[in-house]
Design a protein around this motif. Structure first.
Motif, short mmCIF file in Angstrom:
data_model
loop_
_atom_site.label_atom_id
_atom_site.label_comp_id
_atom_site.label_asym_id
_atom_site.label_seq_id
_atom_site.Cartn_x
_atom_site.Cartn_y
_atom_site.Cartn_z
N SER A 159 0.78 -1.12 0.00
CA SER A 159 -0.02 -0.06 0.08
C SER A 159 0.89 1.23 0.05
N PRO A 160 0.37 2.37 -0.35
CA PRO A 160 1.14 3.57 -0.37
C PRO A 160 1.54 4.10 0.92
N ASP A 161 0.73 3.67 1.97
CA ASP A 161 0.99 4.23 3.33
C ASP A 161 2.40 3.34 3.80
N TYR A 162 2.30 1.99 3.43
CA TYR A 162 3.49 1.17 3.93
C TYR A 162 4.56 1.66 3.04
N VAL A 163 4.42 1.90 1.95
CA VAL A 163 5.66 2.32 1.01
C VAL A 163 6.23 3.61 1.52
N ARG A 164 5.55 4.59 1.98
CA ARG A 164 5.91 5.74 2.84
C ARG A 164 6.59 5.57 4.08
N LEU A 165 6.08 4.81 4.71
CA LEU A 165 6.37 4.35 6.06
C LEU A 165 7.98 3.66 5.96
N ARG A 166 8.33 2.77 4.96
CA ARG A 166 9.35 1.96 4.72
C ARG A 166 10.12 3.02 4.09
N ARG A 167 9.96 4.06 3.35
CA ARG A 167 11.06 4.82 2.89
C ARG A 167 11.59 5.56 4.00
N ARG A 168 10.88 6.22 4.99
CA ARG A 168 11.10 6.96 5.77
C ARG A 168 12.12 5.95 6.94
N LEU A 169 11.82 4.94 7.09
CA LEU A 169 12.46 3.94 8.03
C LEU A 169 13.89 3.79 7.45
N THR A 170 13.63 3.07 6.13
CA THR A 170 14.87 2.76 5.62
C THR A 170 15.84 3.98 5.27
N GLY A 171 15.32 5.10 5.03
CA GLY A 171 16.43 6.42 4.92
C GLY A 171 17.00 6.57 6.34
N THR A 172 16.17 6.44 7.34
CA THR A 172 16.60 6.36 8.75
C THR A 172 17.71 5.46 8.92
N VAL A 173 17.56 4.22 8.75
CA VAL A 173 18.33 3.22 9.29
C VAL A 173 19.79 3.31 8.23
N ILE A 174 19.64 3.88 6.95
CA ILE A 174 20.82 3.83 6.21
C ILE A 174 21.46 5.00 6.90
N LEU A 175 21.00 6.03 7.19
CA LEU A 175 21.75 6.96 8.01
C LEU A 175 22.36 6.65 9.24
N CYS A 176 21.82 5.64 10.04
CA CYS A 176 22.20 5.32 11.21
C CYS A 176 23.54 4.42 10.68
N HIS A 177 23.34 3.56 9.72
CA HIS A 177 24.53 2.90 9.33
C HIS A 177 25.89 3.72 8.81
N ALA A 178 25.43 5.07 8.21
CA ALA A 178 26.50 6.12 7.95
C ALA A 178 27.13 6.50 9.23
N LEU A 179 26.32 6.61 10.22
CA LEU A 179 26.89 7.35 11.58
C LEU A 179 27.64 6.25 12.10
N ALA A 180 27.20 4.99 11.92
CA ALA A 180 28.20 3.82 12.64
C ALA A 180 29.34 3.61 11.93
N ILE A 181 29.58 3.91 10.48
CA ILE A 181 30.75 3.86 9.76
C ILE A 181 31.62 5.05 10.08
N TYR A 182 30.69 6.20 10.53
CA TYR A 182 31.82 7.41 11.14
C TYR A 182 32.62 6.95 12.52
N TRP A 183 31.70 6.26 13.32
CA TRP A 183 32.14 6.08 14.49
C TRP A 183 33.41 5.13 14.57
N VAL A 184 32.99 4.05 13.61
CA VAL A 184 34.04 2.99 13.48
C VAL A 184 35.42 3.85 13.22
N LEU A 185 35.24 4.69 12.06
CA LEU A 185 36.51 5.27 11.85
C LEU A 185 37.42 6.14 12.78
N GLN A 186 36.41 6.49 13.65
CA GLN A 186 36.92 7.29 14.83
C GLN A 186 37.80 6.43 15.94
N ILE A 187 37.32 5.17 15.79
CA ILE A 187 37.95 4.19 17.03
C ILE A 187 39.35 4.33 16.63
#
Length: 151
Positions: free
Chosen positions: A123-151
């Motif tokens: 459904s369009p509502d589900y796709v919209r929700l998944r787009r937001r969640l997926t974008g946030t999760v990918i951003l979290c992965h980018a932040l995790a990579i940033y922190w790994v590079l700081q270790i």
């Protein structure tokens, strides 16, 4: 002046399912955030990385499993599901020896899952929700990579 009672409508089961999906989806971001907080503290960085990678793999494989559609089988989605699971498990193992590569591959798994869901007739509502969640999760992965590079 008399106030008339508002009409009370019982929630439809589809409404409750959608509400549960939204709440569970957003609550599912909390472990990512908690692991990132641990990674930000040098003494807990390795534990944070371990938790982040394991949780990421678990959620990526869960999402891949949701691509299976027993009522309307789609061989491409079934194969994509299996590929994403194999990539996620491989990424988890890789994250123990090459954290940046493992985290990058896990982020790719989330993107692939979201991309594959475009063909699952959601459904369009589900796709919209998944787009937001997926974008946030990918951003979290980018932040995790940033922190790994700081270790």
């Amino acid at each position: 002046m008399k106030i008339l009672p508002q009409e009370h409508r019982e929630p439809h089961s589809a409404d409750l399912v959608h509400l549960a999906m939204v709440w569970l989806g957003y609550l599912g971001l909390l472990p990512f955030a908690a692991a990132l907080v641990l990674m930000a503290f040098v003494q807990q960085a390795q534990l944070g990385l371990l938790l982040f990678s394991c949780y990421s793999c678990a959620i990526a494989t869960f999402l891949a499993g949701s691509l299976w559609q027993p009522r309307a089988p789609n061989i491409a989605l079934t194969l994509a599901s299996n590929l994403i699971v194999l990539l996620a498990v491989g990424a988890l193992l890789l994250s123990f020896v090459r954290p940046v590569a493992g985290l990058t591959l896990l982020a790719v798994c989330f993107y692939l899952s979201f991309f594959a869901e475009r063909f699952a007739g959601r459904s369009p509502d589900y796709v919209r929700l998944r787009r937001r969640l997926t974008g946030t999760v990918i951003l979290c992965h980018a932040l995790a990579i940033y922190w790994v590079l700081q270790i």
